[in-house]
Design an enzyme around this catalytic site. Structure first.
Site, mmCIF file in Angstrom:
data_model
loop_
_atom_site.group_PDB
_atom_site.id
_atom_site.type_symbol
_atom_site.label_atom_id
_atom_site.label_comp_id
_atom_site.label_asym_id
_atom_site.label_seq_id
_atom_site.Cartn_x
_atom_site.Cartn_y
_atom_site.Cartn_z
ATOM 1 C CE LYS A 128 -87.926 15.011 -5.814
ATOM 2 N NZ LYS A 128 -88.134 15.824 -4.604
ATOM 3 N NE ARG A 134 -88.234 10.925 -1.092
ATOM 4 C CZ ARG A 134 -89.124 11.470 -1.916
ATOM 5 N NH1 ARG A 134 -89.363 10.912 -3.081
ATOM 6 N NH2 ARG A 134 -89.745 12.560 -1.583
ATOM 7 N NE ARG A 141 -96.782 19.303 -3.096
ATOM 8 C CZ ARG A 141 -95.691 18.544 -3.182
ATOM 9 N NH1 ARG A 141 -94.945 18.564 -4.263
ATOM 10 N NH2 ARG A 141 -95.334 17.800 -2.158
ATOM 11 N NE ARG A 195 -98.138 15.083 -1.458
ATOM 12 C CZ ARG A 195 -96.977 14.987 -2.104
ATOM 13 N NH1 ARG A 195 -96.918 15.267 -3.377
ATOM 14 N NH2 ARG A 195 -95.890 14.624 -1.459
ATOM 15 N NE ARG A 237 -93.048 15.544 2.299
ATOM 16 C CZ ARG A 237 -93.713 16.380 1.501
ATOM 17 N NH1 ARG A 237 -94.554 17.231 2.007
ATOM 18 N NH2 ARG A 237 -93.519 16.337 0.224
HETATM 19 P P1 ADP Z 1 -92.073 15.009 -2.449
HETATM 20 O O1 ADP Z 1 -92.968 16.152 -2.721
HETATM 21 O O2 ADP Z 1 -91.725 14.824 -1.008
HETATM 22 O O3 ADP Z 1 -90.904 14.927 -3.382
HETATM 23 P P2 ADP Z 1 -93.109 12.491 -3.426
HETATM 24 O O4 ADP Z 1 -94.398 12.618 -4.089
HETATM 25 O O5 ADP Z 1 -91.904 12.231 -4.237
HETATM 26 O O6 ADP Z 1 -92.973 13.793 -2.559
HETATM 27 O O7 ADP Z 1 -93.164 11.379 -2.267
HETATM 28 C C1 ADP Z 1 -94.171 11.373 -1.283
HETATM 29 C C2 ADP Z 1 -93.896 10.298 -0.258
HETATM 30 O O8 ADP Z 1 -93.828 9.008 -0.890
HETATM 31 C C3 ADP Z 1 -92.561 10.420 0.486
HETATM 32 O O9 ADP Z 1 -92.631 11.299 1.569
HETATM 33 C C4 ADP Z 1 -92.335 8.958 0.907
HETATM 34 O O10 ADP Z 1 -93.131 8.595 2.017
HETATM 35 C C5 ADP Z 1 -92.835 8.189 -0.287
HETATM 36 N N1 ADP Z 1 -91.742 7.945 -1.267
HETATM 37 C C6 ADP Z 1 -91.687 8.417 -2.544
HETATM 38 N N2 ADP Z 1 -90.549 8.018 -3.156
HETATM 39 C C7 ADP Z 1 -89.875 7.285 -2.240
HETATM 40 C C8 ADP Z 1 -88.622 6.604 -2.245
HETATM 41 N N3 ADP Z 1 -87.822 6.614 -3.321
HETATM 42 N N4 ADP Z 1 -88.245 5.965 -1.105
HETATM 43 C C9 ADP Z 1 -89.031 5.932 -0.018
HETATM 44 N N5 ADP Z 1 -90.213 6.553 0.057
HETATM 45 C C10 ADP Z 1 -90.647 7.225 -1.031
#
Ligand code: ADP
Ligand code: ZN
Length: 210
Positions: A13, A88, A123, A156, A167
């Protein structure tokens, strides 16, 4: 144009958001990046979010909804924006509706779980500025060092294999229903994530027009 990027963690994304952002000249709003920045600076938001993030769980809806609401009110969002990692949950999607936000397109990046697991293991992120790299797809110029700020690249915490499975479970249970929500509104477009980033980008840009 207001665009949402949906997809499993590690579906790409963030990478596609950069491409669309450059193409359309609108900013990307990544809730993950906003939250990680808050954790780095130790702000009250970061203190609230850290434990959930480290464990691969979602941060509470009201917390992220607040982040997005403040961000989309800023000047640079007037012409539109790309939401990366939000909504989400169906409750988060409903909150966007309640704010009066009309979404033009939702791009769902489809990538199989097995591919996700392989990708996330490669990553790396910069502990200085948060820039994201990948050993296979976007390697830094010098191994283990950020191209942008020279600080060390690390895995990470939520990319560790045990957490990745959690996740993915969270994604299937809580985020996949968001697809049906936007499908019913007629704005959902599904794109198969390809091996090559630029092949996926071509499909994404086409899906924005269709
Ligand atoms: P990913 O690589 O999982 O897409 P992100 O960087 O988007 O990772 O998100 C990392 C973490 O931040 C998620 O696992 C969650 O804990 C939190 N997070 C991010 N966006 C949201 C959201 N819209 N709702 C709830 N938690 C979120
Ligand atoms: Zn850096």
């Amino acid at each position: 144009m207001k665009i949402i990027l949906l997809g499993a963690p590690g579906a790409g994304k963030g990478t596609q958001a950069e491409v669309i952002s450059g193409h359309l000249g609108i900013p990307t709003i990544s809730t993950g990046n906003c939250l990680r920045e808050a954790v780095r600076t130790g702000s009250p938001l970061g203190i609230k979010a850290k434990e959930d993030m480290d464990r691969g769980r979602l941060v509470p809806d009201e917390v992220v909804i607040g982040v997005v609401k403040d961000r989309i009110a800023m000047d640079d969002c007037k012409k539109g924006y790309i939401l990366d990692g939000f909504p989400r949950t169906v409750a988060q999607a409903q909150a966007l509706d309640a704010m009066g936000v009309e979404i033009d397109r939702v791009i769902d990046l489809e990538v199989a779980d097995e591919t996700i697991k392989r990708r996330l293991s490669g990553r790396r992120v910069c502990e200085g500025c948060g820039a994201s790299y990948h050993l296979d797809y976007k390697a830094p110029k010098r191994e283990g060092i950020c191209d942008l700020c020279g600080k060390a690249l690390v895995i990470r915490k939520d990319d560790e294999p045990a957490t990745v499975q959690d996740r993915l479970n969270v994604y299937h249970q809580q985020t996949e229903p968001v697809k049906a929500y936007y499908s019913a509104k007629g704005v959902l477009r599904q794109v198969e994530g390809q091996e090559k980033v630029e092949d996926t980008s071509a499909l994404v840009l086409k899906a924005l027009e269709a």
